[in-house]
Structures are given as C-alpha cells and as structure tokens.
Motif scaffolding. Structure first.
Motif, PDB file in Angstrom:
ATOM      1  N   LEU A  16       0.834  -1.207   0.000  1.00 35.38           N
ATOM      2  CA  LEU A  16       0.000   0.000   0.000  1.00 35.38           C
ATOM      3  C   LEU A  16       0.869   1.258   0.000  1.00 35.38           C
ATOM      4  O   LEU A  16       0.601   2.215  -0.730  1.00 35.38           O
ATOM      5  CB  LEU A  16      -0.916   0.008   1.229  1.00 35.38           C
ATOM      6  N   VAL A  17       1.912   1.253   0.810  1.00 28.26           N
ATOM      7  CA  VAL A  17       2.799   2.415   0.909  1.00 28.26           C
ATOM      8  C   VAL A  17       3.490   2.674  -0.433  1.00 28.26           C
ATOM      9  O   VAL A  17       3.534   3.803  -0.936  1.00 28.26           O
ATOM     10  CB  VAL A  17       3.847   2.214   2.029  1.00 28.26           C
ATOM     11  N   GLY A  18       4.031   1.611  -1.033  1.00 34.16           N
ATOM     12  CA  GLY A  18       4.740   1.763  -2.302  1.00 34.16           C
ATOM     13  C   GLY A  18       3.823   2.186  -3.428  1.00 34.16           C
ATOM     14  O   GLY A  18       4.173   3.040  -4.254  1.00 34.16           O
ATOM     15  N   PHE A  19       2.619   1.618  -3.448  1.00 38.01           N
ATOM     16  CA  PHE A  19       1.670   1.974  -4.496  1.00 38.01           C
ATOM     17  C   PHE A  19       1.271   3.440  -4.379  1.00 38.01           C
ATOM     18  O   PHE A  19       1.218   4.170  -5.378  1.00 38.01           O
ATOM     19  CB  PHE A  19       0.441   1.059  -4.411  1.00 38.01           C
ATOM     20  N   ALA A  20       1.001   3.880  -3.160  1.00 35.45           N
ATOM     21  CA  ALA A  20       0.613   5.279  -2.950  1.00 35.45           C
ATOM     22  C   ALA A  20       1.745   6.221  -3.360  1.00 35.45           C
ATOM     23  O   ALA A  20       1.511   7.287  -3.940  1.00 35.45           O
ATOM     24  CB  ALA A  20       0.238   5.517  -1.489  1.00 35.45           C
ATOM     25  N   ALA A  21       2.984   5.815  -3.090  1.00 33.27           N
ATOM     26  CA  ALA A  21       4.129   6.656  -3.453  1.00 33.27           C
ATOM     27  C   ALA A  21       4.305   6.726  -4.966  1.00 33.27           C
ATOM     28  O   ALA A  21       4.749   7.732  -5.509  1.00 33.27           O
ATOM     29  CB  ALA A  21       5.403   6.115  -2.806  1.00 33.27           C
ATOM     30  N   ALA A  22       3.950   5.652  -5.658  1.00 32.58           N
ATOM     31  CA  ALA A  22       4.148   5.603  -7.110  1.00 32.58           C
ATOM     32  C   ALA A  22       3.067   6.374  -7.863  1.00 32.58           C
ATOM     33  O   ALA A  22       3.325   6.887  -8.946  1.00 32.58           O
ATOM     34  CB  ALA A  22       4.176   4.155  -7.592  1.00 32.58           C
ATOM     35  N   TYR A  23       1.865   6.469  -7.316  1.00 31.49           N
ATOM     36  CA  TYR A  23       0.751   7.042  -8.073  1.00 31.49           C
ATOM     37  C   TYR A  23       0.005   8.151  -7.331  1.00 31.49           C
ATOM     38  O   TYR A  23      -1.221   8.116  -7.245  1.00 31.49           O
ATOM     39  CB  TYR A  23      -0.215   5.925  -8.485  1.00 31.49           C
ATOM     40  N   PRO A  24       0.737   9.144  -6.834  1.00 32.12           N
ATOM     41  CA  PRO A  24       0.055  10.201  -6.064  1.00 32.12           C
ATOM     42  C   PRO A  24      -0.925  11.012  -6.900  1.00 32.12           C
ATOM     43  O   PRO A  24      -1.825  11.629  -6.347  1.00 32.12           O
ATOM     44  CB  PRO A  24       1.217  11.075  -5.563  1.00 32.12           C
ATOM     45  N   THR A  25      -0.758  11.014  -8.221  1.00 34.12           N
ATOM     46  CA  THR A  25      -1.706  11.803  -9.024  1.00 34.12           C
ATOM     47  C   THR A  25      -3.010  11.043  -9.257  1.00 34.12           C
ATOM     48  O   THR A  25      -3.990  11.623  -9.693  1.00 34.12           O
ATOM     49  CB  THR A  25      -1.104  12.181 -10.395  1.00 34.12           C
ATOM     50  N   TYR A  26      -3.008   9.750  -8.980  1.00 32.82           N
ATOM     51  CA  TYR A  26      -4.222   8.947  -9.187  1.00 32.82           C
ATOM     52  C   TYR A  26      -4.980   8.637  -7.893  1.00 32.82           C
ATOM     53  O   TYR A  26      -6.198   8.605  -7.889  1.00 32.82           O
ATOM     54  CB  TYR A  26      -3.874   7.614  -9.864  1.00 32.82           C
TER      55      TYR A  26
END
Lengths: 579, 579
Positions: A16-26
């Motif tokens: 969850l942390v990595g995904f949120a960091a990768a896609y902050p515009t989405y």
C-alpha cells in the motif's frame, strides 16, 4: 516465488505504501484504512464504485482506481477478504453522496465482510448495492451460475460498472448494467503452477510438472480436469470451445475478450495464445471488441492464464470501450470527468461514524458492556495457548492468536467510545467492528457481528432491562446464524451459543434475574462446548483434517463458553458497581 | 517457466501475430518483416525512432510503438539480435522522410546488425543515427561507461528520444537528447532466478536458492556479487547506494526513476521495494519525477528487478513527462500527433530496394556471381553434416544448419535479382542480405557482409576485370575484419580467408588469370583452414568449451575453404558459359 519483502506479516501494508508513493496523481490513502480513493476525493453527486478483495491480484483492485473506473479499492491480506471495518472506512471515504456500488469476486469471506459493511452504511443512510462477480465456468454448472466464483472476468464487469458511474447513471442504473455485464461474462482458465507467499519456502500448491490443470482456482481451489501439456493451438481451442459452449441465445456476437495472465505466464506467451484464440473466435462468428491481452487479474507469481468473454449489447459495448485513466489501465482519450467536478475532501473523520447521542440510562448499560468486553479480552488472553492447541488439531492453530488480537482491539475501541459518552449500541458497534477488523478470519467477523448485534437491539436511548438484554443476545444470535450459514451440529461456536441463549432466555422470561440466569446458562454453554468433541465439522474440502478433529472439542465453542462465563462474573457485580 | 507455445522455433513469429491482432489501432506489421510500424504508416516529415533487439523483453520494443514513443520496432529471435535485413526493412517502412534514429541496448550482435542496416540505408540516401544504451553500472566501470550494456534504463532513454521526435526536433536534435539521456542514465539490478526458453526443460541459468545475484545480466551474463537473500529495506539500500554513487556532479537532483520487474517478480513486490527506495532517494536529495514501477523491460519469466535513475535537466524532464500513447505505455493526455499529420503508406515495396539500373557488362558479371552463389549453396548442402559435427566440438553444432539456411536464401535472392535484370552489385547485395537474414548468428552476418562487400566494389556499371574481381574480394575482406573485430589467429573464418585473398591478389596482380589464381588460392585456403586445428578461439566467457576445440579445425574456416574451392570451379567454366 516471492523474493522481495520485509516482514511477511506486513507485506500488504508495504504494498500500500509503495503503491501510494508511485501514483500520487491517481490515488490517495484512506486514513487508517487498507485502501485508496481517487486523488482529491470522491466526486460530488456521482455514484461511487468500490472494489475489493484479497491482496496479491494487482492491478485488481487498487490499480484501477481512477477516471472511468473505480472510486475506491479496499485490500485484505494476501488472498484474504478485507475486514468489514476496512470496507466500511473506504466506502465512507469514497462516497460522493449518490450511493455506493460494491464489487468483488464471489468468495464467502468477501460476501460476508462486504455485507456487514453495507448494512452499517445503510444504517447510516447511504444507499448501497452489492454485485459480486460469478464468471468462472469451472466452479459451478450453468444451472448454478450464481454459485460461480469470480476470476479474470471481474475486470470486464468492473470496467463496465465504472464507466456507467462516470457516465452519470444513477445507483439503480449502475447496479443494473453491472449485473447485466456479470451475467454476460464467462471465463475459463488453466494453471501450470502455484504461487509462493512472501516468506514461504514452497508454493501454496503445485500442478504436476508436464500437466495443465483446467479450471484451477486462483488460490488453488481444485480444477475440473488435469491434462498433459498441449501446444498453444490445442490450448486455445480448449479455452474457446469451453467458453463458447455457454454462449447465450441472444448474444449477437460482439464480445469484450480478455486473455489474462496470472503472473508468471508472460506477455509473449499471452500473445502466442491470442494468435490462436482470435481466429477461432472470429470463425465462430465472434466480433472482438477492444480485446485485452495482459496481466489484469493476477495471483502473485502463479503460472496460468484464462480466456474471458463478455457478450455485448449496444449499452455494454459503449461502456466497455469508454475511456479510462487509472494507474494500471488507460484506454481511449483519457479525460478527467467533466460531468462531475466538485470533490469531497477525505479526512480522518470521513471514515468514522460520529458518536450518536445517548441517554443516561444507555450510558450506564454501556459501562456494563465495556466491562463485559474487558472481561472477554482477559479470558481470551488467559486461555490463548489452550485455544491455539485445540485449533491446531483441525485448523491452522491461530484461533487463540486471532481472538486475542480482536479482543484487545475491541477493548480499546470500547474504552474510547465510553470516553466519548457512547450509549450501549454505539459502544458495542465500535467494539464489534474493531474485533472483526483485527481478529481476521471467520471467528473475527462472527464475534464482531455478535457484539454489534446485541448493541443494535439495545439502542442508545432505552434503559436496558434484564428481558431486553436476554432478548438482544437472542436476536443477535439468530442474525449471526443467518450470516454464517452454519447449522447446529456443524461443530462451530453456534453449538455452544444456541444452548446458552435458550437457557438464558428461558430463565429470564421465567423471572430469574439476568445475572443468575446468565451464570446458569454459562454452565450449559460449557457442557455443550465440551460435547462438540463428538461432532465432525462440515468444512467441505478439508475433509481429512476435519476427521482428525473428532474427539476434540471445537475451539470456537470452547472460547464462547469461557467468554460467557467471564461475562457472567461481570453481571454478578451489578450494573452500578465500579469496574 | 514458459508454458504456452506451439513450435518453439516459431515462437517469435507467433508472438508477432498475436501482438498485431491485439493492437490493430496502434501498430501494423511491416510486410515480410519481423517488426511493426505505427498503424497508418510513418508521419511525413517527422524523425523516426526505430527500436529493436531480441524478443522476450516485452514491452520492449513492440509495446512502445505509438504516439510520443517509437515509430518502429524490430524483433529478433528470443534474446538474439534481429538480422540486418530485418532492421533494414522495418527502418524503410518507418522512415517518414526526415531521417532515422536507431536505438538498442549495447550488445555486440545488435551493434553489428543495426550498423550493417544503417550503412545500407545511408547508401540509399537516408540519414541514420545510432544511439545504443549503456545504463548498466554492473557491466563495466565508470571509466568505461561506453562499454556498459543496456538494461531497464533503455526504457527511459527511448521514451525521451520518442518524445523529442514527436516534439519536432530534427535528426541532430533527437540524436543529441537521446545521447544526453543515455549519459544521464544509471541502472543496477538483482536477479533471483533465470528464465526458461519455450520448449526447454530447465531455465537458461539458475541463481542459487537463498541467494541474490547483483548485476547479473538479463540473459544470464555474470553478476558482480552474490549475496544471501536480504529483506526489502536492505535490498533497496543496496540498489540506491550503488546508483547514487555515480551521481554526476552537475545533476540538480531531479530524476526519472524506474523500478523494473523482469517478469516473475510481481507488482506487489515492486511496490514493496519502491516503498523503501522512494524515501531513500528523497533523503539523498533526489526529486522523483513521474516515477514508474512496473514491468517495462522483461526477460521472459526471469525473477529479478532493478533500479534505474535518469538525471534530468529542464529539457529531459519535459521530454520524460511528455504524453505517450502506445500499447503498453500510456501517460499524460494521449494525443495523436498534431505536429505531423500526413502519413506514408507502407506497402510491400516500401521495404525493398528498387533494382538499380545496370549495364550489360555488369549483368554478365552478375550471371557469374549468381552461379557462384549457387555453387556456394550446393557445397554447403553437401557438407552440412560435417560442418555441424565440427561445430559441435566447441559450439552449439548449428553452423552447418545456419549456413545451409543462409545459402539457400541467398541463392533464391540472387535468382530473383538476376530475373529483374540486376547488375553484380545489386545481385550480391540481395544475396548477402538474404544470407544474413536467414542464416542467423555471426557466420550469417559475416557471409552476408562478404557477398555484399564484393558487390559494392564492383558496382552495377563497370565491366568486371580479373583485377577488379580480386581486389573487390580483398576490399570486402578488409571491411569484414573491421566489422568482426576478429584478429588472425582467433580461430575464425578469417584464418582461411586472409591467406586466400593474399594468394589471389598476388597471383592476379602478377598476371595469372583469375580462374587459375582462384583455384590456387583455394588450395592455400584449404591448407590454412586445416591448420586452424592447432589454434584456440578467443571467445571470452566460453573458455572451457573453447579449449575443447584444440585439435579440431574451425568450422567457419573449413566452410570458407569448401566454398572458395567450389567457386573456383564456376570461374573455370568462364564468364560466358551457360549455367
């Protein structure tokens, strides 16, 4: 196998942390929840689509949060349903004021947890619809389509629903097209090998080398036939023939077609398969509408693939081909929504229920309930190892640990609610929700429901009489049985709970004071729990393990007996005595 | 492992068919070529970016053909360079009239084949620039950056170049920014296990269980260190520290960051890694600009991942974040190009050179050349098994088969050219190109170059004198040596070719007629080929195998001797005798 991880128990959280960091515009994280909503918050006035299920299936579900697709995604642990509490929080954050549609694959745990969350949201005045996906031909016969589980066809069904919501359909409309898409979707898959959980030395399951297992589930659920390896043209023919055999009479031939890879079966292989699938479909009169070939519903590094066909009419075709712009799936001219422009801010408070007003009487009852929950927790803690040993006979030995985690969380939630002046309904709702969230597994959600159900009967206003208390436990037990679908004699906690409730209600209705009636009923429960040793559980596939448990009482029934005995001591102290 | 395939030898072709069927709105096949251009054809007046390399790395290269990225993609067999002929054909089809930039990872086979194709295109008046990518820190020291191979950082470099071409930069400009992006790109990777080729029972290579191999190449090239498995935070630190150690002095901190999975290392794992990579980079003062986490440069189902950092200035940042719309990669607001609107149609003819005008004399020489090529083919066919046996001692035993395939194709091409009235240059160009295309491997491209080089010296106009013929063979041999970088004594075909050429030119210059001089020189070549038995090949990593070959002559030298002997018989028949 899975090689990159830190603490296996925290794998989902790290994802969850990595995904949120990768896609902050989405996307943005939902505060204190295991999920996401669109960056900026939900769109005011738009129906919200919230998807969820176990982790390990990326880009399901978080990878499809964005314009033209999902509004929120909620993730459980690897291959495990998210808890009702998590579903609730993400839905609260994703709600744009025009109602919610929940989408997930047809698995028992997901159905249970999403339903509990939906009931809670409905009780708060949010209109909720649930559509679970049943595309997997292998998992039940055509007569029992509703019993089929959801596999890769979930992707198409979710996409259509997301497009419908983006197009401005109302809640009835989105529910209708999503159900239509589900009824029109048929998938059939093949597995070559299992996936490995983080930290595990071996895959969850194996397919025999040189074999292909048709219809094997994406978590290792049994397949329908095992065959020797066959070359791509024969494999394509098998998949196409099986899916086309269920072609509906009214299908005009247009279809959304998906060749999906489960993780270790790579793009090149999927293109080889599609090179043979496409002409076979065309020969059978199928018009492929915007086909997709790729990894859209995975299962960690499981080796295998599937063919999904969704038969389209004009409405479904328009929704299937509508633009979408999400982290993992972008099609058409990516647009931000122009129909809906106002966003709701997502704050920490968004995901929590406000504490309801409560009467003085109800707060006094809440104090008893708070002490009952604390006693529950102390008892579970005391007997944790014993419960684990009982569970190890026929299960995975985590009953004690799960109950302990849930009970501690319930105690904290009850304390917090009491401090905020909660009545007995609100206090037990908070405790029940925390229990289900942290305990995990079936025991967790059932204990959470039981606590919450008692509170719902008692309310936040009325004084709690002995009769009201006994009947509230009875009503909550009946609701629990409806949810769990278990019968007496199935060797579950119900085999101790029902004798307890019958004894309790009988005695209280006969004029015995609650405290006395409860202690007597607890003795009945203890005897009934011990008697479960002679029963055989009805747990389906795990038959050999189930039979091993004959001669040992059910850990769920034993923990129930221990807990009602401890609560009896609290009641004996009386409602007004100090804790 | 790879499970879905039909004929392993046709795997690449099946992938091409399936990919084309899946993405007709993005790409079209180049007729009779192993590659794609954008659907509708190249854009008139735009610089064209053509990417290529071996298959098995999807979405490299075909998955990135589209607006804002590549104009064409050419694919070789699995992990093998495309032939020069294939590169040539795809480039012809992709050319929009404003010049071509070729991009590929720095591998010897790709460099050779793309260079040959570039020379041919240049000879036809197309301006070509070549930029190969050298991002892999593990493959050479910082002093020798130009020797580094290309891994996942290729993606960023190609993306920047594609955006530059779409933005309307001219050929110099696109070459300049692509070279700048390459110089600014640093990658470091780790492998957990090898991938399996279609039809193979075992992976190409293994990483020891419980180990991580840092710097291992994506085709099994040796790594730099092997370590015990480490958790994600330690792995992230190792990757970040290694890449940041080469941070250029003038980098201001902005960077395109890519965490890439090789195939079996799944999205969830990549997100877990990124959860640790991102804060480490930020702590070191790096500003992550539109980071990518996913499978962008794969290696079938190889397990492993890498970190790539491209240091950005204003120009590179603008190009990196520019929109792109391709089958596998879509970012920003997908637009069709508005700068370039006219398209060139791609027809079967587009990919072929027109037959040049030829003089009567040159056509007579072409007839001799045609018979020489036919004799070459007949000789190879006769000795195919023997050549295979020689090659099996130190190689993979396919020298006879490859030479046979190439020679047959060369014969057909020569016949077709002769029918179309080609002069000797055009006939040998066609034959050489077909040889390199079909034979594959190093022998294929070298024989192709040798035939083509002789033709280039002779031209399509002049009569061919004995002196001209001998000197043409000499000049072509010199060019061959430059291309192959081999030295005399390396145990290659050059060890027979150089003595042959020296004897031939010496005799002809001394007044001996060509036919006689050739036959004498062929005897010299045969002796020299036999003498290669005492040599040890210089083939780098395959040392143990190389040493096994001492005592056996080099199959390439032997086939050369056989071929020049057979051509001697053709020349003895005289230029005007019937075939």
């Amino acid at each position: 196998m899975t090689h990159v991880y830190d603490d296996p128990a925290a794998f989902k959280d790290d994802v969850l942390v990595g995904f949120a960091a990768a896609y902050p515009t989405y996307v943005q994280r939902v505060p204190e929840a295991s999920g996401f909503v669109r960056a900026g918050g939900p769109l005011e006035g738009k129906v919200s689509l919230v998807l969820g299920g176990g982790s390990g299936h990326y880009p399901s579900y978080s990878g499809t949060v964005g314009t033209g697709f999902a509004d929120g995604a909620v993730l459980g642990d690897l291959f495990a349903s998210p808890s009702a509490e998590q579903v609730y929080r993400v839905c609260r954050a994703a709600h744009g004021g025009a109602g919610l549609v929940m989408g997930f694959g047809n698995y028992a745990g997901d159905r249970l947890n999403f339903k509990v969350a939906a009931d809670r949201l409905e009780a708060e005045g949010i209109d909720v619809r649930i559509v679970w996906v049943t595309d997997d031909i292998a998992s039940a016969s055509a007569d029992e389509q509703a019993k089929r589980r959801g596999i890769a066809g979930t992707f198409t069904v979710y996409k259509v629903a997301g497009a419908a919501a983006e197009a401005g359909l109302d809640l009835d409309g989105v529910e209708r097209v999503m159900a239509k898409a589900n009824a029109a979707t048929y998938s059939f898959g093949v597995a070559f090998d299992g996936c490995t959980m983080p930290g595990a030395g071996e895959p969850l399951f194996h397919v025999e080398p040189g074999q292909m297992d048709f219809g094997l589930g994406i978590h290792g659920e049994p397949g329908i036939t095992s065959d020797a390896w066959m070359p791509a043209p024969a494999l394509a023919a098998r998949l196409v023939d099986t899916v086309l055999a269920e072609r509906p009479a009214d299908a005009d031939g247009r279809a959304a077609v998906l060749v999906n890879g489960l993780g270790a079966t790579k793009y090149e292989e999927l293109f080889v398969l599609f090179a043979h699938v496409a002409p076979l479909l065309e020969k059978a009169g199928v018009t492929l509408v915007q086909p997709e070939v790729g990894e859209l519903v995975t299962s960690l590094d499981m080796a295998g693939c599937s063919l999904s066909v969704t038969w389209l009419d004009d409405e479904l075709e328009e929704l299937w081909t509508a633009p979408a712009d999400t982290p993992a799936y972008r099609r058409g001219t990516p647009v931000t929504s122009d129909r809906f422009t106002e966003r709701r801010e997502v704050t920490r408070e968004t995901t929590q229920s406000a504490v309801a007003e409560a009467s003085e009487e109800s707060r006094r009852a809440a104090e008893v309930a708070r002490r009952a929950v604390a006693a529950l927790s102390a008892t579970v803690e005391e007997h944790k190892d014993e419960l684990g040993r009982l569970d190890a006979v026929a299960g995975d030995g985590d009953h004690g640990i799960g109950m302990s985690r849930g009970a501690k969380a319930a105690t904290e939630a009850a304390d917090t609610a009491a401090e905020a002046g909660a009545g007995v309904r609100s206090l037990l709702a908070a405790a029940g929700s925390a229990f289900g969230d942290k305990a995990g597994g079936t025991s967790g959600i059932l204990w959470g429901l039981l606590l919450d159900g008692v509170g719902q009967q008692l309310g936040d206003e009325d004084a709690v009489t002995d009769e009201a208390a006994a009947h509230a436990v009875q009503a909550s037990t009946t609701r629990l049985q409806e949810f769990s679908k278990a019968s007496l004699g199935d060797k579950t906690m119900l085999d101790a709970l029902f004798p307890f409730v019958d004894a309790l209600v009988g005695a209280v209705d006969g004029g015995t004071p609650l405290a006395q009636a409860w202690r007597d009923a607890a003795t009945t429960a203890t005897e009934a729990a011990q008697a479960t040793a002679s029963l055989t559980p009805k747990i389906g596939r795990a038959r050999p393990l189930a039979e091993r448990s004959v001669g040992t009482p059910d850990p769920g029934a034993i923990s129930l007996a221990l807990i009602v005995t401890a609560i009896g001591d609290v009641l004996a102290d009386g409602p007004s005595s100090p804790a």
